[in-house]
Design a protein around this motif. Structure first.
Motif, PDB file in Angstrom:
ATOM      1  N   ARG A   1       3.851   1.399  -1.710  1.00 51.12           N
ATOM      2  CA  ARG A   1       4.333   1.486  -3.093  1.00 51.12           C
ATOM      3  C   ARG A   1       3.203   1.859  -4.049  1.00 51.12           C
ATOM      4  O   ARG A   1       3.398   2.614  -5.003  1.00 51.12           O
ATOM      5  N   ASN A   2       2.011   1.339  -3.786  1.00 49.64           N
ATOM      6  CA  ASN A   2       0.848   1.657  -4.601  1.00 49.64           C
ATOM      7  C   ASN A   2      -0.378   1.735  -3.693  1.00 49.64           C
ATOM      8  O   ASN A   2      -0.977   0.717  -3.364  1.00 49.64           O
TER       9      ASN A   2
ATOM     10  N   LYS B   1       8.873   3.105  -4.971  1.00 51.41           N
ATOM     11  CA  LYS B   1       7.797   3.261  -5.936  1.00 51.41           C
ATOM     12  C   LYS B   1       8.099   2.434  -7.167  1.00 51.41           C
ATOM     13  O   LYS B   1       9.241   2.323  -7.611  1.00 51.41           O
ATOM     14  N   MET B   2       7.050   1.839  -7.776  1.00 47.28           N
ATOM     15  CA  MET B   2       7.241   1.036  -8.975  1.00 47.28           C
ATOM     16  C   MET B   2       7.397   1.951 -10.188  1.00 47.28           C
ATOM     17  O   MET B   2       6.871   3.033 -10.223  1.00 47.28           O
TER      18      MET B   2
ATOM     19  N   HIS C   1      -9.456   0.785 -10.503  1.00 47.06           N
ATOM     20  CA  HIS C   1      -8.238   0.979  -9.728  1.00 47.06           C
ATOM     21  C   HIS C   1      -7.042   0.371 -10.465  1.00 47.06           C
ATOM     22  O   HIS C   1      -7.137  -0.714 -11.050  1.00 47.06           O
ATOM     23  N   LYS C   2      -5.922   1.055 -10.424  1.00 48.45           N
ATOM     24  CA  LYS C   2      -4.716   0.616 -11.122  1.00 48.45           C
ATOM     25  C   LYS C   2      -3.906  -0.300 -10.204  1.00 48.45           C
ATOM     26  O   LYS C   2      -2.984   0.130  -9.502  1.00 48.45           O
ATOM     27  N   VAL C   3      -4.283  -1.554 -10.189  1.00 43.26           N
ATOM     28  CA  VAL C   3      -3.615  -2.559  -9.361  1.00 43.26           C
ATOM     29  C   VAL C   3      -3.351  -3.795 -10.212  1.00 43.26           C
ATOM     30  O   VAL C   3      -4.009  -4.020 -11.242  1.00 43.26           O
TER      31      VAL C   3
ATOM     32  N   THR D   1      10.446   0.480   1.045  1.00 42.05           N
ATOM     33  CA  THR D   1       9.565   0.336  -0.117  1.00 42.05           C
ATOM     34  C   THR D   1       9.865   1.408  -1.146  1.00 42.05           C
ATOM     35  O   THR D   1       9.959   2.589  -0.817  1.00 42.05           O
TER      36      THR D   1
ATOM     37  N   ASP E   1       1.926  -5.840  -7.816  1.00 45.09           N
ATOM     38  CA  ASP E   1       1.992  -5.011  -6.611  1.00 45.09           C
ATOM     39  C   ASP E   1       2.383  -5.819  -5.383  1.00 45.09           C
ATOM     40  O   ASP E   1       2.820  -5.243  -4.372  1.00 45.09           O
TER      41      ASP E   1
ATOM     42  N   GLU F   1      -3.348   2.253  -4.109  1.00 43.73           N
ATOM     43  CA  GLU F   1      -4.608   1.679  -4.601  1.00 43.73           C
ATOM     44  C   GLU F   1      -4.749   0.205  -4.241  1.00 43.73           C
ATOM     45  O   GLU F   1      -5.836  -0.366  -4.379  1.00 43.73           O
ATOM     46  N   VAL F   2      -3.673  -0.411  -3.764  1.00 43.39           N
ATOM     47  CA  VAL F   2      -3.775  -1.792  -3.296  1.00 43.39           C
ATOM     48  C   VAL F   2      -4.774  -1.901  -2.141  1.00 43.39           C
ATOM     49  O   VAL F   2      -5.367  -2.955  -1.911  1.00 43.39           O
TER      50      VAL F   2
ATOM     51  N   THR G   1       0.816  -1.215   0.000  1.00 41.42           N
ATOM     52  CA  THR G   1       0.000   0.000   0.000  1.00 41.42           C
ATOM     53  C   THR G   1       0.850   1.265   0.000  1.00 41.42           C
ATOM     54  O   THR G   1       0.361   2.337  -0.358  1.00 41.42           O
TER      55      THR G   1
END
Length: 489
Positions: free
Chosen positions: A408-409, A488-489, A466-468, A486, A472, A411-412, A406
């Motif tokens: 890193r992203n 960012k991707m 959602h962009k998941v 962590t 992730d 939206e997870v 969560t």
């Protein structure tokens, strides 16, 4: 469970009164502003939790809070721990709604927010208020959703469960070092040897191990203690984030330990009625020396201290080898309490929330041996010198910051897998009683169902915009024996 929830992971299920003195009332009043009810008259705030053993701490905080806020009264209700999630859910559909409540374990926190159970706190929690918390204690996907803050943590996590050792039972079994100190088990074999010695030397009057599983299933607690350090960083409920896959069947350490657990039962090393005992009765039996080892959390210490039982030790991350292959992965963030979206007095509920999550309350939290505070400055060993609590503090060396999808992203946080049944606790109980004969098959089914539930939840989140993705949940560069930052991707 009798612990105030401070959840920072979905799998997380989860105090002593010491001679450490509370800060003076003058200091408290100086730290917390005196305020009255926003209505200009005395108001009563309904507050719910399930904290039985932590009741004395909460009661003292209520007393101090009401002295500082004479126009706000706190009406505390401690609900049955096993039914707490259901009771909070029922309250949302009735008029018996608490203004402030400890957040229940289920459904997930985000699902509770989706159901409009809780009130955003942005009105009060400005940048100055947020700045007192450590880095990432408040972040999107944990206690912030769509930019709205709904809660905050009160504790920092070590390994949530420990192996407790009755020192007197160990001494009577000859389980001592050359200097007379109790020999603390560090490996699976050590526990087996200790359980055997206790059972045999007492001629079966005392058992090596015991637990209480009658009130609610807690055998998962044992997996935290015995499995995570055995190269199973996902524990009883999470995927292994090195691959993003569940490994209950593919990682043989799960089956190896469950079989060992059953062997302890077969050899009569475990108190025979453990499955039907309540957790409360099991704690009492451990205190009385009916068995020498049990698994629980720091919240056990309050009750034992009240009973003047202090002759015990603890450790955690018991592994097949002398040292854990990996450490317990914690995640920054977490939550504790929330204000009801239907609160009758939201401003006054915020004042109580602000008090409970303050650095001053956190210091008293440590002084009373409840747990470690989210504020690092409060975790000074000088604040609590009670030996078992100091041993608990020392278990922090077995925990490191792990990867957090969560962060890193964010939206997870919208991915909410459905609960899988039979659950791990069902498999443990079934194999223990003989109702499950094909352990590997049961673990494989649980592994496959868990993976499908995660995959389906990802697909649903994608359909909702959602962009998941499954990526992730993959941190290929993670070494579970070291802290992880962590990226960012």
């Amino acid at each position: 469970m009798t612990r105030l929830p401070d959840m920072n992971r979905r799998r997380f299920m989860q105090a002593t009164v010491t001679t450490a003195a509370l800060a003076s009332l003058g200091d408290i009043l100086a730290a917390c502003s005196n305020s009255t009810g926003s209505s200009g008259k005395t108001v009563t705030i309904k507050y719910w939790d399930s904290a039985v053993t932590q009741g004395p701490y909460i009661d003292k905080e209520i007393k101090l809070f009401q002295q500082a806020h004479p126009d706000i009264k706190i009406q505390k209700t401690t609900q049955a721990a096993a039914q707490y999630s259901n009771l909070v859910s029922f309250a949302q559909r009735s008029t018996n709604i608490p203004d402030l409540a400890a957040i229940p374990q289920t459904p997930t926190f985000y699902e509770q927010i989706q159901k409009n159970w809780w009130l955003p706190m942005n009105k009060w929690a400005d940048e100055k208020w947020r700045a007192k918390f450590p880095l990432l204690a408040l972040h999107e996907g944990s206690n912030i959703f769509n930019g709205k803050l709904y809660s905050a943590p009160t504790t920092t996590l070590t390994v949530p469960f420990q192996l407790y050792i009755n020192n007197d039972v160990f001494r009577k079994a000859g389980l001592v070092n050359s200097d007379g100190s109790v020999k603390i088990p560090r490996t699976w074999d050590d526990v087996t040897h200790a359980a055997e010695a206790i059972t045999k030397k007492s001629s079966g009057q005392t058992y090596g191990l015991g637990f209480g599983n009658g009130s609610f299933p807690l055998l998962n607690w044992w997996l935290f203690v015995f499995i995570i350090g055995a190269d199973c960083p996902g524990g009883p409920g999470d995927p292994d984030l090195r691959t993003g896959k569940y490994t209950f069947a593919s990682n043989r350490n799960y089956a190896d330990w469950i079989q060992l657990f059953k062997e302890w039962k077969t050899k009569n090393y475990i108190y025979p009625n453990s499955l039907t005992l309540s957790d409360e009765v099991a704690r009492a039996y451990f205190e009385r020396g009916k068995f020498g080892m049990t698994v629980g959390g720091v919240w056990n210490q309050a009750e034992w201290t009240q009973h003047q039982f202090t002759d015990y030790s603890l450790t955690t991350l018991i592994t097949p080898n002398d040292e854990p292959e990996n450490l317990f992965p914690t995640r920054p963030g977490g939550y504790s309490y929330a204000i009801s979206a239907k609160a009758k007095y939201p401003d006054e509920a915020w004042a109580w929330f602000d008090w409970l999550t303050s650095p001053e309350a956190g210091k008293r939290w440590v002084q009373m041996g409840e747990d470690l505070s989210i504020y690092p400055q409060n975790n000074n060993p000088a604040y609590n010198t009670f030996k078992p609590f100091s041993q608990y503090v020392a278990t922090a060396k077995f925990a490191v910051t792990g990867p957090d999808p969560t962060i890193r992203n964010p939206e997870v946080s919208y991915v909410s897998p459905q609960t899988v049944t039979p659950a791990m606790s069902d498999i443990l109980t079934g194999y223990y009683t003989g109702q499950v004969s094909d352990l590997q098959g049961a673990l494989k089914t649980f592994q496959d169902k868990s993976q499908k539930a995660l995959d389906d939840a990802i697909k649903l989140a994608q359909q909702q915009g959602h962009k998941v993705s499954a990526a992730d949940y993959v941190f290929a560069d993670w070494d579970p024996s070291k802290p992880y930052i962590t990226k960012k991707m």
